[in-house]
Write an enzyme that holds these catalytic residues in place. Structure first.
Site, PDB file in Angstrom:
ATOM      1  N   LYS A 111     -71.453 -38.835  38.075  1.00  0.00           N
ATOM      2  CA  LYS A 111     -70.469 -39.911  38.261  1.00  0.00           C
ATOM      3  C   LYS A 111     -70.653 -40.962  37.176  1.00  0.00           C
ATOM      4  O   LYS A 111     -71.719 -41.539  37.042  1.00  0.00           O
ATOM      5  CB  LYS A 111     -70.639 -40.549  39.646  1.00  0.00           C
ATOM      6  N   ASP A 139     -67.993 -50.874  38.782  1.00  0.00           N
ATOM      7  CA  ASP A 139     -67.247 -50.688  40.022  1.00  0.00           C
ATOM      8  C   ASP A 139     -66.994 -52.037  40.699  1.00  0.00           C
ATOM      9  O   ASP A 139     -67.875 -52.578  41.375  1.00  0.00           O
ATOM     10  CB  ASP A 139     -68.033 -49.757  40.964  1.00  0.00           C
ATOM     11  N   LYS A 156     -65.057 -55.893  45.888  1.00  0.00           N
ATOM     12  CA  LYS A 156     -66.373 -56.080  46.500  1.00  0.00           C
ATOM     13  C   LYS A 156     -66.722 -57.567  46.524  1.00  0.00           C
ATOM     14  O   LYS A 156     -66.323 -58.306  45.631  1.00  0.00           O
ATOM     15  CB  LYS A 156     -67.442 -55.374  45.660  1.00  0.00           C
ATOM     16  N   ASP A 184     -73.269 -48.035  38.196  1.00  0.00           N
ATOM     17  CA  ASP A 184     -72.512 -46.994  38.891  1.00  0.00           C
ATOM     18  C   ASP A 184     -72.261 -45.745  38.027  1.00  0.00           C
ATOM     19  O   ASP A 184     -71.559 -44.827  38.436  1.00  0.00           O
ATOM     20  CB  ASP A 184     -71.190 -47.573  39.417  1.00  0.00           C
ATOM     21  N   ASP A 235     -62.311 -48.511  46.757  1.00  0.00           N
ATOM     22  CA  ASP A 235     -63.744 -48.633  46.496  1.00  0.00           C
ATOM     23  C   ASP A 235     -64.452 -47.297  46.734  1.00  0.00           C
ATOM     24  O   ASP A 235     -65.615 -47.128  46.395  1.00  0.00           O
ATOM     25  CB  ASP A 235     -64.349 -49.727  47.383  1.00  0.00           C
ATOM     26  N   GLU A 281     -64.139 -44.650  45.051  1.00  0.00           N
ATOM     27  CA  GLU A 281     -63.589 -44.085  43.810  1.00  0.00           C
ATOM     28  C   GLU A 281     -64.453 -42.958  43.247  1.00  0.00           C
ATOM     29  O   GLU A 281     -63.946 -42.083  42.560  1.00  0.00           O
ATOM     30  CB  GLU A 281     -63.419 -45.199  42.759  1.00  0.00           C
ATOM     31  N   ARG A 326     -65.986 -40.399  44.658  1.00  0.00           N
ATOM     32  CA  ARG A 326     -65.616 -39.069  45.151  1.00  0.00           C
ATOM     33  C   ARG A 326     -64.327 -38.576  44.496  1.00  0.00           C
ATOM     34  O   ARG A 326     -64.115 -37.385  44.362  1.00  0.00           O
ATOM     35  CB  ARG A 326     -65.510 -39.103  46.683  1.00  0.00           C
TER      36      ARG A 326
HETATM   37  N1  BES Z   1     -70.618 -47.376  43.771  1.00  0.00           N
HETATM   38  C1  BES Z   1     -70.501 -47.563  45.173  1.00  0.00           C
HETATM   39  C2  BES Z   1     -71.755 -47.157  45.927  1.00  0.00           C
HETATM   40  C3  BES Z   1     -73.024 -47.925  45.645  1.00  0.00           C
HETATM   41  C4  BES Z   1     -73.498 -48.859  46.542  1.00  0.00           C
HETATM   42  C5  BES Z   1     -73.767 -47.645  44.519  1.00  0.00           C
HETATM   43  C6  BES Z   1     -74.667 -49.536  46.289  1.00  0.00           C
HETATM   44  C7  BES Z   1     -74.945 -48.320  44.243  1.00  0.00           C
HETATM   45  C8  BES Z   1     -75.395 -49.266  45.137  1.00  0.00           C
HETATM   46  C9  BES Z   1     -69.333 -46.751  45.696  1.00  0.00           C
HETATM   47  O1  BES Z   1     -68.289 -46.526  44.823  1.00  0.00           O
HETATM   48  C10 BES Z   1     -68.785 -47.534  46.829  1.00  0.00           C
HETATM   49  O2  BES Z   1     -68.200 -48.546  46.604  1.00  0.00           O
HETATM   50  N2  BES Z   1     -68.999 -47.048  48.031  1.00  0.00           N
HETATM   51  C11 BES Z   1     -68.504 -47.671  49.190  1.00  0.00           C
HETATM   52  C12 BES Z   1     -67.894 -46.580  49.999  1.00  0.00           C
HETATM   53  C13 BES Z   1     -66.921 -47.040  51.022  1.00  0.00           C
HETATM   54  C14 BES Z   1     -65.755 -47.757  50.431  1.00  0.00           C
HETATM   55  C15 BES Z   1     -66.460 -45.828  51.777  1.00  0.00           C
HETATM   56  C16 BES Z   1     -69.655 -48.317  49.922  1.00  0.00           C
HETATM   57  O3  BES Z   1     -70.748 -47.784  49.902  1.00  0.00           O
HETATM   58  O4  BES Z   1     -69.458 -49.377  50.513  1.00  0.00           O
HETATM   59 ZN    ZN Z   2     -68.764 -46.628  42.846  1.00  0.00          ZN
HETATM   60 MN    MN Z   3     -66.843 -48.083  44.876  1.00  0.00          MN
END
Ligand code: BES
Ligand code: ZN
Ligand code: MN
Length: 501
Positions: free
Chosen positions: A264, A269, A276, A287, A346, A348, A350
């Site tokens: 990825k 992000d 966020k 990310d 968010d 993104e 996947r």
């Molecule tokens: N890049 C984040 C996940 C992440 C969280 C990476 C903390 C490193 C540290 C991912 O794209 C994301 O935003 N995930 C969301 C998923 C949700 C929207 C289903 C999350 O974990 O809140």
């Molecule tokens: Zn992300």
């Molecule tokens: Mn995200």
């Protein structure tokens, strides 16, 4: 701002049968293990002519040789570092690696550059782990500090003498670990770097700089031609154009076997229109850690000439906020043809993995696919910093990867992929949605990706909680970017080849 950082592995190594009387040596490292709660030296005291007073902290009970314990003693202007390895019967390769990483960190803190390490018989079979510990912890990222603000005392180790190891025995391991370290450091540099420096285009430049690998960087028009609708959707809000990197490493030209490793590469992000909050956004330059692991691993595989064929596939873009950002509620068509309702911009990671994995399958027909991604915050709730999440449609592949992870000291723990976990991803308007509920967040993300994998054996690592450590370092994993994934992958591919022989 610099965009040329590239931490070098710059350590000279010498081998000696016995301890040298060398005034240039800053510190002599003496390892001990703990037996019946007593420190026992892993070397013959008599042969080495170490002054008896060095052992006083043991007599006094000040040094117990517990795991990672260190004690510095000075005698006649010579320093000795007593290093604890913990209990003898709990000695594992990773324990050795972790203990020896404490040596480098301590030397860095004190500003010493030249050490001698005693590695006699009981430790010799762990020689590779000894040097992995020392080399991998000998890292610091300070390219954004101005010279005057850099702590001049804080240098890195530049010279290491190994006592009790012959050149014939040790040289090969040293070369191997130097190459491995070079891949890990590249991975860490990329993750530690500013998001505005480490852009999709910059990742292309770095990927192309790796020798003996055929690297192709596709631009936005190619993604449009190939109809990679999900990567294009995620990248819409950013003025940095997306890139799709393909790195072909053919270490075994005679063989038809090949596998794909996918990373990825979200260079920042923001969460997109599902923005966020600042405390969650602050680390989002990391990310692209999955992408960095893939680039680092391919570099290490190539430098070490591991006889395997591996194709790195790296979708890169930024998940930004603007009037052109992809919109919650809209439906986008993936490369595979499956339509996706964007219920959460968010989620993104996947999306870009779905297109990349579908492409990997179609273009390369790999024997298996492994992906690395900082995919969910939920994996941190489940496992914290002490293991990465593993998800797979193939238990045989998962087992081999778990074993490699254990050996590499980058533990992985496998989650189930029961079909019920897919329920929340049902969409009324499209074939699937990218987000349904908070429940089992890390598994749901994996279930989404699985839809795009087909029948190919596939494993997914969620490294969101372990790619970047704000607090104390863990074992050979340094503070901030850890470089996790590189050692795991190299061990995995190295082991595959050994079995083939
Ligand atoms: N890049 C984040 C996940 C992440 C969280 C990476 C903390 C490193 C540290 C991912 O794209 C994301 O935003 N995930 C969301 C998923 C949700 C929207 C289903 C999350 O974990 O809140
Ligand atoms: Zn992300
Ligand atoms: Mn995200």
């Amino acid at each position: 701002m610099t965009t040329t950082f590239h931490s070098e592995v710059n350590v000279k190594v010498q081998f000696f049968d016995e301890l040298q009387k060398n005034p240039d040596v800053d510190v002599i490292v003496l390892p001990f293990w703990q037996d019946d709660c007593k420190p026992l030296p892993i070397f013959d005291k008599k042969n080495l002519h170490i002054p008896e007073v060095v052992f006083d902290p043991i007599e006094l009970g000040d040094f117990l040789a517990k795991e990672d314990e260190i004690f510095l003693v000075c005698v006649k202007k010579q320093r000795f570092l007593l290093l604890g390895l913990g209990k003898k019967d709990a000695l594992t390769p990773h324990r050795i690696r972790a203990s020896f990483s404490c040596v480098s960190r301590k030397m860095m803190e004190l500003g010493f550059e030249h050490i001698s390490i005693i590695v006699t018989t009981p430790l010799r079979k762990y020689f590779r782990q000894v040097i992995e510990g020392v080399f991998l912890a000998n890292y610091r990222f300070d390219v954004y500090k101005t010279a005057s603000k850099k702590d001049s005392k804080r240098t890195l180790l530049k010279k290491i003498d190994f006592i009790g190891v012959s050149q014939e025995f040790g040289q090969k391991d040293i070369a191997f670990v130097k190459n491995l370290t070079s891949g890990v450091f590249l991975c860490r540099d990329l993750v530690n770097g500013n998001a505005d420096d480490v852009t999709p285009e910059f990742l292309c430049k770095i990927a192309k700089s790796i020798s003996n690998v055929k690297t192709t960087c596709h631009s936005k028009s190619w993604l449009e031609k190939e109809k990679m609708g999900l990567i294009l959707a995620v990248s819409k809000g950013s003025h940095h154009e997306p890139r799709f990197i393909i790195m072909e490493y053919r270490g075994n030209k005679k063989s038809k076997e090949r596998s794909c490793i996918v990373g990825k590469g979200i260079t920042y992000d923001t969460g997109g229109l599902s923005i966020k909050q600042v405390s969650n956004m602050i680390d989002m330059k990391t990310d692209m850690a999955g992408a960095a692991s893939v680039i680092g691993a391919i570099k290490a595989l190539s430098l070490n000439k591991i006889p395997v064929n591996v194709i790195g596939i790296i979708p890169c873009c930024e998940n930004a906020i603007s009037s052109t950002s992809f919109k919650p509620g809209d439906v986008y068509t993936s490369y595979s043809g499956i339509t996706v309702e964007n219920t959460n911009p968010d989620a993104e990671g996947r999306l870009i993995l779905a297109d990349a994995i579908a492409y990997a399958n179609k273009a390369f027909h790999p024997d298996f696919i492994v992906d690395f991604a900082t995919l969910t915050g939920a994996i941190d709730i489940a496992l914290g910093k002490h293991a990465i999440g593993l998800f797979s449609n193939d238990d045989h592949l998962a087992k081999k990867l778990t074993k490699a992870a254990d050996r590499a000291g980058e533990r992985a723990w496998q989650f189930p992929l029961y079909d019920e976990y897919k329920e929340p991803l049902k969409s009324e308007i499209a074939d699937i949605k990218n987000w349904g509920s908070r429940s089992a967040g890390a598994i749901a993300a994996a279930k989404f990706i699985e839809e795009f994998v087909g029948k190919t054996p596939w494993a997914h690592f969620d490294i969101a909680s372990c790619a970047y450590l704000e607090d104390a370092p863990l074992g050979h994993l340094s503070r901030f970017a850890t470089g996790i994934g590189v050692c795991l992958l190299v061990d995995f591919f190295e082991t595959i080849c050994q079995k083939d022989k």
